[in-house]
Design an enzyme around this catalytic site. Structure first.
Site, short mmCIF file in Angstrom:
data_model
loop_
_atom_site.label_atom_id
_atom_site.label_comp_id
_atom_site.label_asym_id
_atom_site.label_seq_id
_atom_site.Cartn_x
_atom_site.Cartn_y
_atom_site.Cartn_z
N HIS A 158 -7.23 -1.44 8.53
CA HIS A 158 -6.90 -1.71 7.14
C HIS A 158 -6.42 -0.47 6.39
O HIS A 158 -7.02 0.59 6.48
CB HIS A 158 -8.12 -2.30 6.43
CG HIS A 158 -7.72 -3.21 5.33
ND1 HIS A 158 -7.48 -2.77 4.06
CD2 HIS A 158 -7.48 -4.54 5.32
CE1 HIS A 158 -7.12 -3.80 3.31
NE2 HIS A 158 -7.12 -4.87 4.05
N PRO A 159 -5.32 -0.61 5.65
CA PRO A 159 -4.71 0.57 5.01
C PRO A 159 -5.21 0.89 3.62
O PRO A 159 -4.70 1.82 2.98
CB PRO A 159 -3.23 0.16 4.94
CG PRO A 159 -3.26 -1.32 4.74
CD PRO A 159 -4.48 -1.82 5.49
N CYS A 160 -6.21 0.15 3.16
CA CYS A 160 -6.53 0.29 1.73
C CYS A 160 -7.02 1.68 1.35
O CYS A 160 -6.97 2.06 0.19
CB CYS A 160 -7.54 -0.76 1.30
SG CYS A 160 -9.11 -0.67 2.17
N ARG A 161 -7.52 2.43 2.31
CA ARG A 161 -8.03 3.76 1.96
C ARG A 161 -7.22 4.89 2.60
O ARG A 161 -7.66 6.03 2.63
CB ARG A 161 -9.48 3.90 2.42
CG ARG A 161 -10.40 2.78 2.02
CD ARG A 161 -10.67 2.75 0.51
NE ARG A 161 -11.68 1.77 0.19
CZ ARG A 161 -12.92 2.05 -0.16
NH1 ARG A 161 -13.31 3.30 -0.26
NH2 ARG A 161 -13.77 1.09 -0.43
N TYR A 218 0.81 -1.21 0.00
CA TYR A 218 0.00 0.00 0.00
C TYR A 218 0.85 1.27 0.00
O TYR A 218 0.34 2.35 -0.23
CB TYR A 218 -0.94 0.01 1.21
CG TYR A 218 -2.04 -1.01 1.11
CD1 TYR A 218 -1.96 -2.24 1.76
CD2 TYR A 218 -3.16 -0.75 0.31
CE1 TYR A 218 -2.97 -3.18 1.63
CE2 TYR A 218 -4.18 -1.69 0.19
CZ TYR A 218 -4.07 -2.89 0.85
OH TYR A 218 -5.07 -3.82 0.74
#
Lengths: 120, 265
Positions: free
Chosen positions: B196-199, B138
């Site tokens: 969670h780092p997705c955003r 990410y």
């Protein structure tokens, strides 16, 4: 949430009050307990018609955030992010009065806000 | 020189600082991450805020680590929260402190910290352990954490979801699985909760773009932590946001990596 009557074209100063507060004092004692906040939208986030607000010093960022979210009629799957100096987010438990003392300028605290479906 | 779709100040910025245009927007490379962490640590030390850098044996990899105590914030009735917040004044004796920095140099639990937990805070004392790692995939920091009672009983994922700060709970309830999950720690191999780092890029973007436009720098880790920390009870004192230096070259262009063409230097 009581608000001042606004004309659709003007930007007026509004009061962020709680439903329990039925009378709005305009005496100087009360004025000192409030700070001026200027809310600025980021990116595609809707711009609030009223940008300038008078907010009790003890009010938390979370409380202000909830107010903005209601004002913008945000969905449950959306999250509001608030930024100070466009460089960090204040803790939701932080009092706006403290932020004003540290980061206020020209007699007001400028906060940027951004609506997102993101989380993480 | 190729004409790039950037504002002039950005190009000047890049040229002066020898940043390759391939660097993508609002992302962080590992070297910058470490630099940000180093500056972060110096400030933590000055506050005795308890953060430490942990290195992984036989590896150049590492992460920031901190332990803290808090009380469980089980909220069963959302209406209770909003009512409480509406009654909030400048000094609310019922406001719970969700996390407490340990002032110690030994990485053990400071018993003195226990008596600082507010009277009237209901719930069990929880020990949190926070790790800040760098995610290569990410290109952002990622927050891992563990939580257990003082007698060693781990919190369940549901417990953790229940203890998320009320400011974020509604959004979390709408999608808990893309917010906080349980995963294997990439360096330790143990089970940790992870935010969670997705955003991350999305909530970092306003800050990075503003910095870019003002030709200003930020400390990515400080800004990122100021957003994610409070979600899971991790307090980030305001002084981090004013005192920790930015990392040179920690500004980025506004082009997505896929859209950037390599340009001759």
């Amino acid at each position: 949430m009581s608000e001042n009557a606004e004309s659709p074209t003007e930007t007026q100063k509004g009061d962020v009050t709680t439903p329990q507060q039925t009378t709005e004092e305009s005496g100087t004692a009360d004025e000192k307990k409030k700070i001026d906040v200027l809310l600025k939208a980021v990116g595609d986030t809707p711009i609030m018609k009223t940008k300038k607000w008078s907010v009790e010093k003890g009010r938390t960022v979370q409380s202000l955030s909830q107010f903005i979210a209601r004002f913008l009629k945000m969905e449950p799957n959306e999250q509001l992010f608030i930024y100070v100096n466009q460089s960090f987010s204040p803790s939701p438990d932080q009092e706006v009065g403290v932020l004003f003392e540290c980061f206020g300028s020209d007699g007001k605290l400028v906060l940027h806000y951004c609506k997102s479906q993101a989380w993480g | 020189m190729e004409e790039e779709e950037e504002a002039v100040p950005v190009r000047t910025l890049l040229a002066n600082r020898h940043i390759s245009p391939e660097m993508s927007s609002c992302f962080l490379d590992e070297e910058k991450f470490r630099q940000c962490c180093q500056l972060f640590l110096e400030h933590s030390d000055s506050l005795s805020d308890g953060w430490r850098w942990e290195s992984v044996k036989d590896s150049h990899e590492g992460y920031l680590r901190k332990t803290a105590l808090g009380t469980s914030r089980r909220r069963s009735n959302p209406d209770q929260i909003s009512e409480r917040e509406q009654q909030q004044t400048s000094s609310d004796p019922h406001q719970e402190k969700t996390s407490l920095s340990l002032q110690n140099n030994n990485d053990g639990i400071d018993d003195g910290a226990l008596c600082c937990l507010r009277e009237g805070s209901s719930g069990v004392v929880i020990q949190y352990e926070y790790h800040i790692l760098y995610s290569n995939s990410y290109q952002t920091p990622v927050l891992y954490f563990r939580a257990s009672t003082l007698d060693g009983k781990s919190l369940s994922l549901e417990d953790v979801w229940d203890s998320v700060h009320s400011n974020y709970r509604q959004r979390l309830q709408n999608g808990p699985w893309d917010t906080i999950t349980q995963q294997e720690h990439p360096l330790l191999g143990q089970s940790f909760f992870v935010l969670h780092p997705c955003r991350t890029e999305e909530f970092m973007r306003p800050v990075m773009q503003a910095a870019l436009e003002a030709d200003r720098q930020v400390n990515y880790v400080v800004t990122w932590l100021s957003v994610v920390g409070p979600v899971v009870g991790l307090d980030v004192p305001l002084s981090y946001c004013t005192q920790v230096p930015a990392v040179p070259h920690c500004t980025f262009n506004s082009l997505h990596p896929a859209a950037v063409e390599t340009s001759p230097d």
